[in-house]
Design a protein around this motif. Structure first.
Motif, PDB file in Angstrom:
ATOM      1  N   ARG A   1      -0.516  -0.252  -4.631  1.00 47.92           N
ATOM      2  CA  ARG A   1      -1.981  -0.074  -4.422  1.00 47.92           C
ATOM      3  C   ARG A   1      -2.166   1.265  -3.762  1.00 47.92           C
ATOM      4  NH1 ARG A   1      -6.992  -1.921  -3.122  1.00 47.92           N
ATOM      5  NH2 ARG A   1      -6.462  -2.174  -0.837  1.00 47.92           N
TER       6      ARG A   1
ATOM      7  N   GLU B   1       0.681  -1.109   0.058  1.00 47.64           N
ATOM      8  CA  GLU B   1      -0.057  -0.136   0.154  1.00 47.64           C
ATOM      9  C   GLU B   1       0.793   1.301   0.070  1.00 47.64           C
ATOM     10  OE1 GLU B   1      -4.136  -1.489   2.218  1.00 47.64           O
ATOM     11  OE2 GLU B   1      -2.765  -0.154   3.189  1.00 47.64           O
TER      12      GLU B   1
ATOM     13  N   ARG C   1       3.780  -4.694  -7.235  1.00 44.19           N
ATOM     14  CA  ARG C   1       2.571  -4.023  -7.348  1.00 44.19           C
ATOM     15  C   ARG C   1       2.209  -3.446  -6.343  1.00 44.19           C
ATOM     16  NH1 ARG C   1       0.826  -4.290 -12.379  1.00 44.19           N
ATOM     17  NH2 ARG C   1      -1.177  -3.389 -11.773  1.00 44.19           N
TER      18      ARG C   1
ATOM     19  N   GLY D   1      -7.422   2.706  -4.692  1.00 43.44           N
ATOM     20  CA  GLY D   1      -7.325   1.499  -5.042  1.00 43.44           C
ATOM     21  C   GLY D   1      -6.865   1.298  -6.393  1.00 43.44           C
ATOM     22  N   THR D   2      -6.523   2.073  -7.001  1.00 48.78           N
ATOM     23  CA  THR D   2      -5.451   1.746  -8.292  1.00 48.78           C
ATOM     24  C   THR D   2      -4.512   0.930  -8.056  1.00 48.78           C
ATOM     25  OG1 THR D   2      -6.412   3.878  -9.175  1.00 48.78           O
ATOM     26  CG2 THR D   2      -4.615   3.051 -10.638  1.00 48.78           C
ATOM     27  N   GLU D   3      -4.071   0.125  -9.087  1.00 50.08           N
ATOM     28  CA  GLU D   3      -2.738  -0.538  -8.939  1.00 50.08           C
ATOM     29  C   GLU D   3      -1.906  -0.024  -9.806  1.00 50.08           C
ATOM     30  OE1 GLU D   3      -2.513  -4.638  -8.620  1.00 50.08           O
ATOM     31  OE2 GLU D   3      -3.861  -4.660  -6.785  1.00 50.08           O
TER      32      GLU D   3
END
Ligand SMILES: Nc1ncnc2c1ncn2[C@@H]1O[C@H](COP(=O)(O)OP(=O)(O)OP(=O)(O)O)[C@@H](O)[C@H]1O
Ligand SMILES: [Mg+2]
Lengths: 241, 787
Positions: free
Chosen positions: B166, B135, B164, B151-153
């Motif tokens: 978030r 995060e 990745r 919430g976009t990754e």
């Protein structure tokens, strides 16, 4: 016209008044020792050739100018030697002026031109009333440019009397006018004088007008040349121009 | 309403053209002043508030790696109040639908509580949750540029490893108010963003467990930061510190504070120019009004009006003009001000920036305008007020005309009488012509001075991106690599040609003077990067010795031929003496260049590189970007076109508008002055001109006399204005240049042309208005009025 008593108290007194202007190397003597009085209730005419000092005399009486020498009294108040502020207060309280070229404010209507005075006088006439006195009750809201010369001069007279002045000083009030219009203006002056008894001094080139006066003072070359009482002042309508 | 007050209104109405022209000039000055002041104060307030509530640091240091306990040593430095150690890292990001290479800065957030120094302000969403390693909080600038939703990754390459991330929140931070990515000249929030991550997540990812590579310190009030900087340097030297920086050298703060400084300067100078113009116009116009009302004034005095009352009367007229101007100024301020705030918010990410007129500032500007008006009209009004009434009753003595210089020189056969008439008038009232001239000169100069920035920056861009550098893309590596990487890069799709370069962070020293900077090693065979000398000519890199930026040489007090001490701030951190071979002109940054091999010799290294310049087949660019993102050695890739595009956008969206506004305002000033000058000349010469008409002159001939003077003044004013504008540019370049960005003193022909055109338009319009008045002039009326 009611004749004032010959021994009436003087409103103005001048003793040995001289006024000179320094113009580079030459000095112009406008007045060279003038003794003069204007009495209560009197209608006086000042005569004299051009350049004899009439306007200078009137300006000094009205507190627009100060003498170079001599004494000037308004009632018990010395005007000679008074500073510019005292003179302003004096004009404001006591003097009504009428000028040869009317000197109306072109951006103000007849009524507003008179209101200029009623705004600052302690117990003025109503502006409309003053204009009615000079026969312009119907032209209250006209601008100077919409009035003829005689009408403009009558507005100037209304403006001068609206403060109920103690003295009325007129410098060639008919100078720029034709006979008939001049007569109208003089009639207005006479009527007001009758109604209010204000001491009035009128400068003119026109000896005929002198017939209206109680007294005629003639200036020549900065001095009083002659003075004469007029036991029977004429009506403006009878004047022979 | 008193009759005298009615006169104020009627006088105003009668002269509305002239008075409104003046009011417009006042409105412009007042509006600009208000807008800039309000902006300045809003920015200052926001800056102060943001800095203090997010505890912006006073001293910063970046280093290679130091164990956490070193923080204790830093905390023990006298004057240090708070220490916040962090882990930071560059990152390449992969966003869906974005083919360009986007880079970012990862910054750690403490695992417990808020950061003691350099905290962030959460704007949306939440902070990363404990234990979550994926995060991040994104900088609001970046999130806005990409319209990132919570919430976009994002795909990220952290230290060569793909991960990745978030986005769970967005935030602002005082250290990134102005966020300049690596290699950027102007901020581009699309291509560079800041991401905050928990220390427990970022530390391990970077192999920084129990260690830090960045530190921010808060010091006590009244403590000299340079002393602390020296101590921090000493403590961190063996941990690979690249030199601690005091706040004033911190990039974001540096840009923000120079912006504020500029705003303060321009916000004073420009409005004052306008107010001077307004004062001058009021002086001339009120002088004219009073002269025309001499007899009215005498009558008022005879009626018993006091001097003070008459003074106040004219004061009210002036006051009415100022009031109308001020009201207009509020409108101008409201529109320009909110536009300016929007402009600043696009580049400076501060919380709570808003345009709000504040009573105190309005009062200030009212006082300023009042003072300007009083200054302009005081003497004229006083002179009239003091004029003895008996004298005022007599018309002003007829003006004394003299034979003109021309005629006295015996050249009168050369001038027709109509021209002599104008010349005599000019000689009789030279001051007013001089002031008119000054007004036009000021307007011309203002256009030049406000427009030249584009020329200057264009020039700097041409030099930096056209001559110094000719690559398509620049690739930066995560750390110095051997030349083998070059071969790898050449294999990437679309790459036509690759050229290495090497930058080394150093501290330049000459006695007590020192600056942190970098040396760039340029290979001798380079074609995509050039060394330019002070005359901007390409020169081959000298076989040894430094090519030093002129500004840096100035700061350090050295000349070509001198020797500098250079502390290398990486690797073994050697200190070397290097000769300054020559000076060079660059506009961005404080740098130095050197022959790549010579640099490596100095470092006692084989040939290494920290980046490369590539030329690329355009069609394969997206493929290249994709490939680069997958190459662990590459930290980032920037394209010259992107830089130019960002620059174009800056010019088009902001600088362009502000220059258009400046031109409009200069036009207003010139129009205000010329219109009034024309009207006054017309009213003064109306009788003479009417007499000429009576004598048989044609309209055209009479207009020519009037317009001839205007034309002559314009022709005189334009070159003078250009010259003064050019000199003003010199002062501005001095004032606006900083060590980071130097603004060249140069004005392009198109700027001179714009200035000339502006003043010519103003002259044309006011000439036309005067001509129409003259054409409509009623000869009889004019001749009938008494003088
Ligand atoms: N301000 C002044 N400066 C210089 N000389 C003046 C001034 N005022 C008046 N004079 C001179 O004083 C003399 C008297 O002027 P004044 O205006 O009193 O004459 P007047 O009798 O009213 O003349 P007119 O009948 O033409 O109005 C004249 O010679 C005039 O030129
Ligand atoms: Mg006279």
């Amino acid at each position: 016209m009611t004749t004032p008593a010959p021994d009436a108290a003087p409103v103005f007194r001048m003793r040995g008044v001289a006024k000179s202007y320094a113009m580079g190397e030459v000095t112009v003597h406008a007045l060279r020792g003038v003794d003069f009085e204007l009495r209560e209730g009197e209608f006086l005419v000042l005569l004299g050739p051009s350049g004899s000092g009439k306007s200078t005399l009137l300006n000094i009486l009205g507190g627009l100018d100060v003498p170079t020498d001599g004494e000037v009294w308004y009632r018990d108040q010395a005007l000679s030697g008074a500073d510019r502020n005292r003179l302003t207060e004096f004009r404001r309280a006591h003097v009504g002026f009428v000028f040869q070229f009317y000197n109306l404010i072109p951006s103000l209507t007849a009524r507003e031109n008179v209101a200029l005075v009623t705004d600052i006088a302690p117990r003025p006439l109503d502006a409309a009333e003053a204009l009615t006195l000079v026969g312009l009750g119907a032209r209250l809201d006209h601008f100077p440019a919409q009035l003829s010369g005689g009408e403009q001069q009558r507005v100037a007279i209304a403006r001068a009397i609206a403060k109920r002045p103690d003295v009325l000083l007129c410098d060639e009030p008919t100078g720029a006018l034709d006979i008939e219009t001049g007569r109208q203006v003089l009639r207005a002056l006479r009527d007001i004088h009758r109604q209010t008894g204000t001491a009035t001094a009128v400068i003119t080139h026109n000896a005929a007008i002198a017939q209206m006066a109680h007294r005629v003072v003639t200036l020549a070359d900065g001095r009083v040349a002659s003075e004469r009482q007029n036991p029977h002042p004429a009506d403006p309508d009878e004047l022979a121009w | 309403m008193r009759a005298l007050d009615r006169k104020v209104l009627r006088d105003f109405a009668a002269l509305k053209g002239q008075l409104l022209a003046i009011a417009t000039v006042i409105a412009t000055g007042a509006g600009l002043f208000l807008a800039m002041r309000v902006c300045l104060h809003s920015l200052q307030r926001a800056q102060h508030e943001h800095y203090s509530s997010e505890r912006f640091g006073d001293v910063f240091a970046a280093l290679q790696r130091a164990p956490e306990h070193v923080a204790e040593q830093l905390r023990a430095i006298p004057g240090v109040q708070r220490v916040q150690t962090r882990v930071v890292a560059g990152v390449t990001l992969d966003l869906e639908g974005v083919s360009d290479t986007v880079t970012g800065q990862l910054v750690s957030l403490p695992d417990h509580g808020r950061a003691l120094v350099n905290a962030i302000r959460l704007r949306r969403g939440r902070m990363p949750a404990p234990g979550r390693t994926d995060e991040v909080v994104a900088s609001e600038a970046f999130a806005t540029a990409h319209r990132l939703r919570l919430g976009t990754e994002l795909g990220a390459v952290i230290d060569g490893r793909k991960q990745r991330l978030r986005v769970v929140g967005t935030a602002l931070a005082p250290e990134f108010v102005y966020a300049l990515g690596p290699g950027m000249v102007f901020p581009d929030d699309r291509l560079f963003g800041v991401l905050w991550m928990r220390r427990e997540a970022l530390g391990p990812a970077l192999d920084m467990d129990g260690a830090f590579n960045s530190v921010a310190l808060g010091i006590e009030r009244g403590i000299d930061p340079t002393a602390v900087v020296r101590r921090v340097d000493a403590e961190l030297a063996r941990y690979g510190c690249r030199g601690a920086l005091p706040r004033r050298e911190q990039v974001s703060h540096f840009f923000l504070s120079s912006e504020l400084q500029q705003l303060r300067t321009i916000g004073m100078v420009v409005p004052i120019l306008f107010l001077i113009a307004a004062a001058f116009l009021l002086n001339v116009v009120v002088g004219q009004i009073i002269a025309g009302q001499r007899e009215q004034i005498a009558a008022l005095k005879a009626l018993g009006y006091r001097d003070r009352e008459i003074g106040v009367h004219f004061g009210k007229l002036v006051g009415a003009v100022v009031l109308v101007g001020l009201l207009g100024g509020l409108l101008v301020a409201a529109s320009i001000g909110s536009w300016m705030i929007r402009l600043y918010s696009a580049y400076y990410w501060l919380p709570g920036l808003a345009f709000a007129l504040d009573a105190r500032e309005v009062l200030q500007v009212a006082l300023l305008c009042g003072a300007a008006a009083a200054l302009g009209t005081f003497t004229a009004i006083r002179r009239t007020v003091r004029l003895p009434p008996a004298e005022a009753m007599r018309a002003e003595a007829p003006a004394v005309y003299r034979r003109t210089l021309l005629e006295r020189l015996g050249l009168e056969q050369l001038v027709p009488p109509a021209v002599a008439m104008v010349l005599r008038d000019v000689e009789r009232r030279p001051l007013r012509r001089l002031l008119t001239l000054a007004g036009m000169v000021a307007a011309t100069a203002l256009v030049v001075a406000s427009t030249f920035m584009i020329d200057a920056i264009d020039h700097a861009m041409v030099i930096s991106f056209g001559m110094e550098r000719r690559e398509d893309v620049q690739v930066t590596l995560t750390r110095p690599r051997s030349t083998g990487v070059l071969a790898e890069l050449r294999q990437l799709p679309g790459v036509l040609h690759a050229e290495p370069y090497r930058t080394v962070p150093v501290r330049f020293r000459n006695g007590v003077r020192h600056r942190n900077g970098a040396i760039t090693g340029v290979p001798r065979e380079a074609t995509l990067q050039q060394v330019l000398d002070v005359r901007l000519a390409t020169v081959p890199p000298p076989p040894d010795g430094l090519v030093l930026t002129r500004k840096l040489a100035e700061v350090l007090g050295v000349q070509a031929g001198d020797t500098l001490q250079v502390d290398v701030l990486e690797g073994q951190r050697p200190t070397r003496s290097i000769r300054v071979a020559r000076l060079a002109e660059t506009y961005f940054g404080l740098g130095a260049q050197m022959d790549l091999d010579a640099l490596c010799r100095v470092l006692h290294e084989p040939r290494t590189l920290t980046g490369a310049l590539l030329t690329v087949d355009d069609d394969l660019l997206p493929a290249l970007h994709r490939a680069v993102k997958a190459t662990p050695a590459v930290a980032g890739i920037t394209s010259r076109n992107d830089a130019l595009r960002t620059y174009r956008k800056l010019i088009d969206e902001h600088l362009g508008t502000s220059i258009a506004i400046n031109i409009a305002f200069s036009l207003i000033m010139a129009l205000g002055i010329l219109y009034n000058a024309g009207r006054i000349t017309l009213s003064e010469q109306a009788r003479q001109l009417a007499s000429l008409r009576v004598l048989g002159f044609r309209r055209r001939e009479v207009s020519a006399i009037l317009l001839g003077e205007l034309g002559a003044l314009t022709v005189l004013a334009i070159p003078l204005g250009m010259l003064i504008g050019y000199l003003m540019c010199g002062l501005l370049t001095e004032g606006l240049s900083s060590e980071q960005l130097r603004i060249p003193w140069l004005v392009a022909p198109r700027t001179y042309a714009t200035a000339a055109l502006t003043v010519m338009v103003a002259a044309g319009v006011s000439g036309f208005l005067a001509w129409r008045r003259l054409d409509e002039m009623d000869i009889i009326e004019v001749l009938k009025t008494r003088e």
